[in-house]
Structure formats: structure tokens, C-alpha cells
Design a protein around this motif. Structure first.
Motif, PDB file in Angstrom:
ATOM      1  N   LEU A 155      42.633  53.181 -30.292  1.00 51.48           N
ATOM      2  CA  LEU A 155      42.442  54.571 -30.715  1.00 51.48           C
ATOM      3  C   LEU A 155      42.372  54.677 -32.234  1.00 51.48           C
ATOM      4  CD1 LEU A 155      44.877  56.468 -28.304  1.00 51.48           C
ATOM      5  CD2 LEU A 155      42.381  56.598 -28.300  1.00 51.48           C
ATOM      6  N   GLN A 156      43.218  53.946 -32.907  1.00 50.60           N
ATOM      7  CA  GLN A 156      43.199  53.984 -34.366  1.00 50.60           C
ATOM      8  C   GLN A 156      41.925  53.366 -34.928  1.00 50.60           C
ATOM      9  OE1 GLN A 156      46.866  51.990 -35.304  1.00 50.60           O
ATOM     10  NE2 GLN A 156      48.149  53.775 -34.843  1.00 50.60           N
ATOM     11  N   LEU A 157      41.479  52.264 -34.319  1.00 51.13           N
ATOM     12  CA  LEU A 157      40.242  51.643 -34.785  1.00 51.13           C
ATOM     13  C   LEU A 157      39.023  52.522 -34.518  1.00 51.13           C
ATOM     14  CD1 LEU A 157      40.801  47.930 -33.634  1.00 51.13           C
ATOM     15  CD2 LEU A 157      40.875  48.831 -35.974  1.00 51.13           C
ATOM     16  N   ALA A 158      39.080  53.321 -33.445  1.00 53.45           N
ATOM     17  CA  ALA A 158      37.957  54.197 -33.108  1.00 53.45           C
ATOM     18  C   ALA A 158      37.969  55.486 -33.907  1.00 53.45           C
ATOM     19  CB  ALA A 158      37.959  54.506 -31.615  1.00 53.45           C
ATOM     20  N   GLY A 159      39.023  55.720 -34.694  1.00 45.14           N
ATOM     21  CA  GLY A 159      39.066  56.910 -35.530  1.00 45.14           C
ATOM     22  C   GLY A 159      39.814  58.064 -34.945  1.00 45.14           C
TER      23      GLY A 159
END
Length: 725
Positions: A155-159
Motif C-alpha cells: 500500500l505504501q509503495l502504491a501511494g
């Protein structure tokens, strides 16, 4: 390797137990080795492959029954004796699974409905594919934690930002604008793709017959991992109990960072959530303790968790906690099922590494629980089929919006203790969850997330109780305790994945340490019996004059060959290398004689009494060294070289070396490695089936009782094994 303990000639090939041509003090028994298999290993593999690919109606039926064990036991199902227990057990497990499904969804960073989906589908599939009759599968706290950590990273990598609340709040949107779905949609996409990989790994391990992999996860390792993961889970749930909106930390140090954030935002605590959590804890914990204390008297445990969830939902709804006190609630839980989907192929490469530890922990917990209860109730469990079964429970449900699952200890204990007979109880549990999915789930809209956090924490009491077992574990095995603490601390303070890896590596290092410096002792004789035991462990053992019996309690291989020599020299008090160097060019004594073994040159001896000139007084301390190989499972090439060097070094100072209690594989290795020369010479017949045979031979040799000492022993035919009784 030709083994004997006498010097008397024997017939070249006599029947078993026959006497020689003249009366002798020993009788030779010729043991002929088994013929090697007629076909090579390659041919054997090809034959098995042909048998597996051979298709016939009978082979097809056997394959189906092996893949679906339900086809084997369901036709023999006895409703009169088994149905009542299965129904009662299934209902009770279903009642417990309802709050756990919802609460563990938060742990996996998912909407509550997906936890109910997971428990519904995996119970049906496991009932059809498992060999265990009592294991209960579904959402498991440790696996949900690992799934949640992987989902949060993606989720963090996807923004997507971390809302810090339940996933029912989907207001967070991707900052880069590249994803077509909201935060909740992307989270379940990651989770189901991860479940697909986990199931694929587990099925491959089962098909490749690699169920033995589970043995490398020892009980101390798993115990430390579960306890460390429990501490991490409790930390992650504290924000729900306090009603705080803080980000979910991942990676190294997340445990400490989370507690730092909790204390930093403690002034923002939601009093409503805090009070609700404390009241729920005060009710649930004592009742569950009473359930465990009086489980023998109770026909079924009191379902306190479900009752608290229902009561808390009603109170929250009628007093409008969400609007009045800004309490976090579950929100809308949809009814029915969503259309099947497929995993996101683009996510699989990035999730491949995350899925591996989840797959390992999942099948380890499932196989261990299945074997425990299979042994308790007296039926066979196939570890490979259990891996395929739990793999199916992860692979197939991944198309129906489910995350990774495994056997759960709490529900398995409940299932077994309430009369379950077969996996029909799992089908009953799925029926209970089906009712929730179709009609009841919207009623949980006002359920506070703090109550779900309480349910999660209360079910981790078993992992925390393991701290009480560590003093007892320390008394039994300090290395096992070290494995437990290392795994627990790394799982807590670093990450769960690294903690598991560190635990496995540390456990293997402990095994290497145990074999690198094993126990080594000198043996003495027990009275007049043919028994020899450790002189350091037992009293009143008699030493044998001029003979040392040395036991090395481990296999001899490259890692401990130096320790083998060092402890051998220490225990016997003689370093033959130093003694041979001090003798120089003097005449070498014959093996078995006492000449040349100077007391003044022994370890710890004084040189002050050494007489002048080349003469050296003889010593009668030792003329024979017997190596007890009973504890040696194998010897590698380096270990064989160490044995040959030991034999050569002691021979140089007049001490003969005999081997005793060698197993067939070691004798084969000795024969192939040319131990002490080829058969037929005096040095070629130095292995014995018992210590007593070796002692008797050494005493006769030293007394010079043999009639033909220069021939020593007869030359047996190739591949024959001579044993003197």
C-alpha cells in the motif's frame, strides 16, 4: 570391512557358526552381505515415473482418493455415532469463528467481510482434502500479522496513505493516480495474490514429497516465533484499544517505533474506546480462564467472545458511540459473495519472497497440529497430503477474495474437546459462517474496532504463557532455550520474517555446535558383566589394565575431527605425535607391546626422571586403544582420514587401535577407505561388533596366547564379514 576379534585360523568359507579344523578358543561366523539392488537408481526412478503415469480405472480411483481423502471416509460415515458430535462441535467452532474472523481481518489489514470469506471457504476445502479429522483451519493470528505487514508495504509503495483506522474507511486514495481501485480494493488484491503464491508453494512442496521440511522448525523455534509474533500483534492492536489514529510501522524496529508513537499520542486517547476495551477485557479474560480451568466438567466452553461482541454492538448502536464519541466502528459489512476474480499477475514477482515464510509457517502449524491429534486418537496423518490440503485452502480461495490461512490452535482444541469425529464438523462451521454472510453481517455495522482488538489480544494468551516455561526449558536444555529467546527477540524487535530466518539458522548452528564438541569419555567395566559404561558418570567401574576404551558420542566428520584428536589425547593422557617425535630414530615398537611408551614423555609427565642415554624405560599404561563407535552414525572422508591417522600415530608408539560397535555403513566406509590396510595382514582385522570382543582380543594379543601371531587372522573372501563370538 572384515571384523573379528581372534587370531585363530578359520575355514576359508564355513557355514554359519562352524568350527575350524582344530579346536580353537573362538568360533568364526561368516556374515554375507546382501546383494545390491539389481536396478540402478536411475532405473528405479524411471520405473516409479512409469507407474505414476500409467492410467487405468483402478489407478485413477486410487489417485482421486489420495487427493480427496473425503472419498475414502465419507462412504463409511456413521451418522448415529458421529453426527451429533460433529454438529455440536461445528456449531461451537462457528460461533467462536465469527468474532475471530472479523477481528483478524483488521490484523491482516482487510475489511471484516474478507475474514469471514476466508474461514468459510477454507473449512469446506480442508474437509475434502485433509487426512486429519480434528484440525480446524481458518484465519490464524501469526499469519494474519505477516499478511498485514506485506499488504501495508505494498500500500505504501502504491501511494496509499495509512488511514490508521479500520479499512472500512476508504477515503484514502492513491497519490500517484495509477491504481483503478480504492485502498480497500487494492489491499485485498495484494492479499489474495499473496494467498495464491502461498498455496502454490505449499502444493509444490506436497507434490514433491517434501513434508520433511517441517522437522527443521523445532518446537522451541516455533514457540519463540509464536511468542514474538504475539507481542508484535498486541502492539499493533493497542491503537484500536486506545482509539488512536497512528500510522502502521513496518520493517526493522517497528515494534519500538509503534510504542513510541503510542506514548507520543497518548493524550489523544478516545475515552469511549478505552473504557469499552477495559470492560471487555474484564469480562472476557476471567470467563475464558474459568472455561480452561473447568473444561473437564463443561460439555462446551461458554461463548463469551460472541456474547460480548453482540452486547457491545447493541450498546454502540443504541447509544450512537460513532457520532457522540467519535468511536471507530467496523462500518458496512456487505452480504452475499463477490464475483470470483484472478490474482494480479503483476504483483506476483514482488510478493514471491513475502509468500515463502508465510507458506512455511502455515504448513508447519497445520502438519504439527494434525500429527498431534492424529497420534492422540490413533489414526494416520500424511504430512505431504496435509501440505497439499492447506495449499488448496490458500490457492482456491484466493479467487474468492480470501487471504492466507492455516490450522489454528485455539479452534482445533475447541473442536477436539467438544466431540468432533470427522471433518463434517468443518462443514457445519462453514454453514454457520454462511448464515452470517447471507443475513447477519450487516448487524455488525456499529461494532467498535476496540472490541475486535480485545478479542485478538485475548486469544494470544497461550503465546504469552510460554514465558513461564522458559525456566523449566533452561533446566532441560540451555541450547533450546537460547533458540527460543533468539527467535522471540528477533521476531519482536526486528521483523517476523527475519526472526523466523534467524531462528532456523540459529537452531542449525546449535546442531553443528552439539556435533562439533560432543561428549567424549573413557569407559570402565561393570563388575563381571560384559558391559562398559562412562567412568565419569558412574561409580564402581573397573578399569582394564593397559587398555583404554574411548567413546566419542557423535559422528566423526570434518567439523569435529580436530576436537576428536584433542579430546582423545587428553582422555588417554598420551599424545602419540609428540611421543613419536621425541623417540626420533629409535627402534619403533610393535603394536601391542609396551616398549617405547615412556611415562616421562606422556602429557603432564615430568622429564626430570628420564634416564641418561638412548634408553627409555618402558611404560605399561596402555598397549591397546579401543574406540567405541556405537554413537557414530556416519564417517565422512575427513573423519576416515582422522581415524587412519590416529591408527598410524598410535602404532608408531606401540599402541594398537581397535574399533568396536561399528554399524554396517561405517564398516563399509572403512573397507572402501582402506582402513588399516587391506584384509589378510595383521593390521587389517581391527573392527569388532562389541567392546568385550575387542577387550578379549587385546588381552590375548598382549599375553601372546595366539598360536600364529605373525599371521594374526585368516583372510576372508571379498565382501564377507567375519565376526568372532
Amino acid at each position: 570391512m572384515e571384523d573379528t576379534s581372534s587370531q585363530e585360523p578359520a575355514p576359508s568359507k564355513a557355514p554359519l557358526g562352524s568350527l575350524g579344523p582344530r579346536e580353537a578358543p573362538a568360533t568364526f561366523i561368516i556374515l554375507e552381505e546382501q546383494e545390491p539392488p539389481g536396478c540402478s537408481r536411475r532405473e528405479l526412478i524411471l520405473e516409479k515415473a512409469r507407474a505414476a503415469c500409467r492410467c487405468s480405472p483402478g489407478a485413477l480411483g486410487r489417485s482421486l482418493r489420495r487427493l480427496l481423502p473425503m472419498l475414502e471416509w465419507l462412504p463409511r460415515y456413521e451418522p448415529r455415532s458421529q453426527l451429533l458430535g460433529d454438529v455440536v462441535s461445528g456449531l461451537l467452532v462457528g460461533v467462536v469463528a465469527i468474532p475471530q474472523s472479523i477481528s483478524y481481518s483488521l490484523l491482516a489489514n482487510q475489511d471484516p467481510v474478507y475474514g469471514i470469506y476466508t474461514n468459510f471457504f477454507c473449512n469446506i476445502i480442508y474437509a475434502a482434502t485433509a487426512t486429519s479429522r480434528h484440525a480446524s483451519v481458518g484465519s490464524f493470528g501469526v499469519l494474519c500479522l505477516m499478511v498485514g505487514q506485506s499488504v501495508t508495504r505494498r500500500l505504501q509503495l502504491a501511494g496509499y496513505g495509512d488511514s490508521g483506522t479500520a479499512l472500512g474507511d476508504n477515503s484514502s486514495s492513491p497519490r500517484n493516480g495509477t491504481e483503478p481501485c480504492d485502498r480497500s480494493c487494492y489491499a485485498i488484491t495484494v492479499a489474495l495474490s499473496l494467498s495464491f503464491l502461498v498455496g502454490l508453494y505449499q502444493i509444490l512442496l506436497g507434490v514433491l514429497q517434501m513434508g520433511f521440511v517441517a522437522v527443521y522448525l523445532s518446537e522451541p523455534l516455533l514457540g519463540g516465533f509464536v511468542t514474538g509474533s504475539s507481542l508484535t500483534i498486541i502492539t499493533s492492536q493497542m491503537k484500536y484499544l486506545l482509539g488512536l489514529k497512528i500510522p502502521r510501522h513496518e520493517g526493522v524496529g517497528s515494534f519500538i517505533l509503534t510504542w513510541v508513537d503510542l506514548f507520543r499520542h497518548i493524550h489523544n486517547t478516545n475515552i469511549c474506546d478505552l473504557l469499552t476495551s477495559l470492560v471487555a477485557l474484564a469480562i472476557i479474560v476471567p470467563v475464558k480462564e474459568l472455561n480452561e480451568r473447568y473444561k473437564e466438567r463443561l460439555k462446551a466452553p461458554f461463548p463469551i467472545e460472541l456474547l460480548v461482541v453482540i452486547a457491545a454492538t447493541l450498546i454502540s448502536h443504541y447509544f450512537d458511540f460513532e457520532q457522540r464519541y467519535k468511536a471507530a466502528v467496523c462500518g458496512d459489512i456487505p452480504t452475499g459473495f463477490r464475483k470470483p476474480t484472478v490474482p494480479d499477475i503483476s504483483l506476483l514477482p514482488s510478493l514471491a519472497l513475502d509468500a515463502l515464510p508465510i507458506a512455511v509457517i502455515g504448513f508447519a502449524m497445520t502438519v504439527s497440529l494434525a500429527e498431534i491429534f492424529g497420534k492422540k486418537h490413533g489414526y494416520a496423518v500424511s504430512a505431504n497430503q496435509e501440505m497439499i490440503a492447506i495449499g488448496m485452502c490458500n490457492l482456491i480461495p484466493s479467487f474468492f477474495y480470501c487471504f492466507a490461512s492455516s490450522a489454528a490452535l485455539t479452534k482445533t482444541l475447541l473442536k477436539e474437546s467438544t466431540g468432533s469425529q470427522t471433518q463434517v464438523s468443518g462443514l457445519v462451521t462453514s454453514l454457520v459462517l454462511l448464515l452470517v454472510l447471507l443475513w447477519i453481517s450487516p448487524l455488525f455495522y456499529s461494532l467498535q474496532t476496540s472490541i475486535l482488538g480485545v478479542v485478538t489480544i485475548v486469544n494470544l494468551r497461550g503465546g504469552l504463557r510460554r514465558f513461564r516455561d522458559t525456566p523449566r526449558m533452561w533446566q532441560l536444555s540451555k541450547l533450546d532455550t537460547a533458540v527460543w529467546w533468539a527467535t522471540m527477540l528477533c521476531s519482536t524487535l526486528v521483523t517476523t520474517e527475519i526472526g523466523l530466518l534467524v531462528g532456523v539458522c540459529f537452531a542449525l548452528l546449535c546442531i553443528i555446535f552439539r556435533t562439533q564438541r560432543p561428549r567424549a569419555t573413557l569407559l570402565g567395566k561393570v563388575g563381571d558383566r560384559e558391559v562398559y559404561e562412562d567412568q565419569a558418570a558412574y561409580k564402581q567401574l573397573s578399569s582394564i589394565s593397559n587398555i583404554k576404551i574411548f567413546r566419542f558420542e557423535c559422528s566423526l566428520y570434518y567439523a569435529n575431527k580436530d576436537y576428536f584428536k584433542a579430546v582423545l589425547y587428553q582422555k588417554t593422557g598420551l599424545n602419540p605425535v609428540l611421543l613419536a617425535a621425541s623417540l626420533g630414530n629409535r627402534a619403533r615398537p610393535e603394536p601391542g607391546s609396551t616398549r617405547g611408551c615412556c611415562a616421562c614423555l606422556r602429557q603432564g609427565g615430568s622429564r626430570a626422571e628420564s634416564p641418561p642415554g638412548d634408553a627409555c624405560p618402558p611404560s605399561t599404561d596402555m598397549h591397546t586403544l579401543i574406540l567405541d563407535c556405537g554413537a557414530m552414525q556416519f564417517i565422512d572422508t575427513v573423519g576416515l582420514s582422522a581415524l587412519k591417522e590416529t591408527h598410524h600415530d598410535y602404532k608408531e608408539v606401540g599402541v594398537q587401535v581397535l574399533l568396536a560397535n561399528c554399524n554396517p555403513s561405517i564398516r563399509q566406509r572403512l573397507r572402501e577407505g582402506g582402513w588399516a590396510g587391506r584384509a589378510g595382514g595383521a593390521g587389517g582385522q581391527l573392527a569388532f561388533h562389541s567392546i568385550h570382543d575387542a577387550v578379549q582380543f587385546a588381552e590375548r594379543w598382549h599375553r601372546g596366547d595366539s598360536r600364529d601371531k605373525q599371521a594374526a587372522l585368516p583372510e576372508p573372501e571379498e565382501q564377507d564379514l567375519q565376526v568372532s563370538l
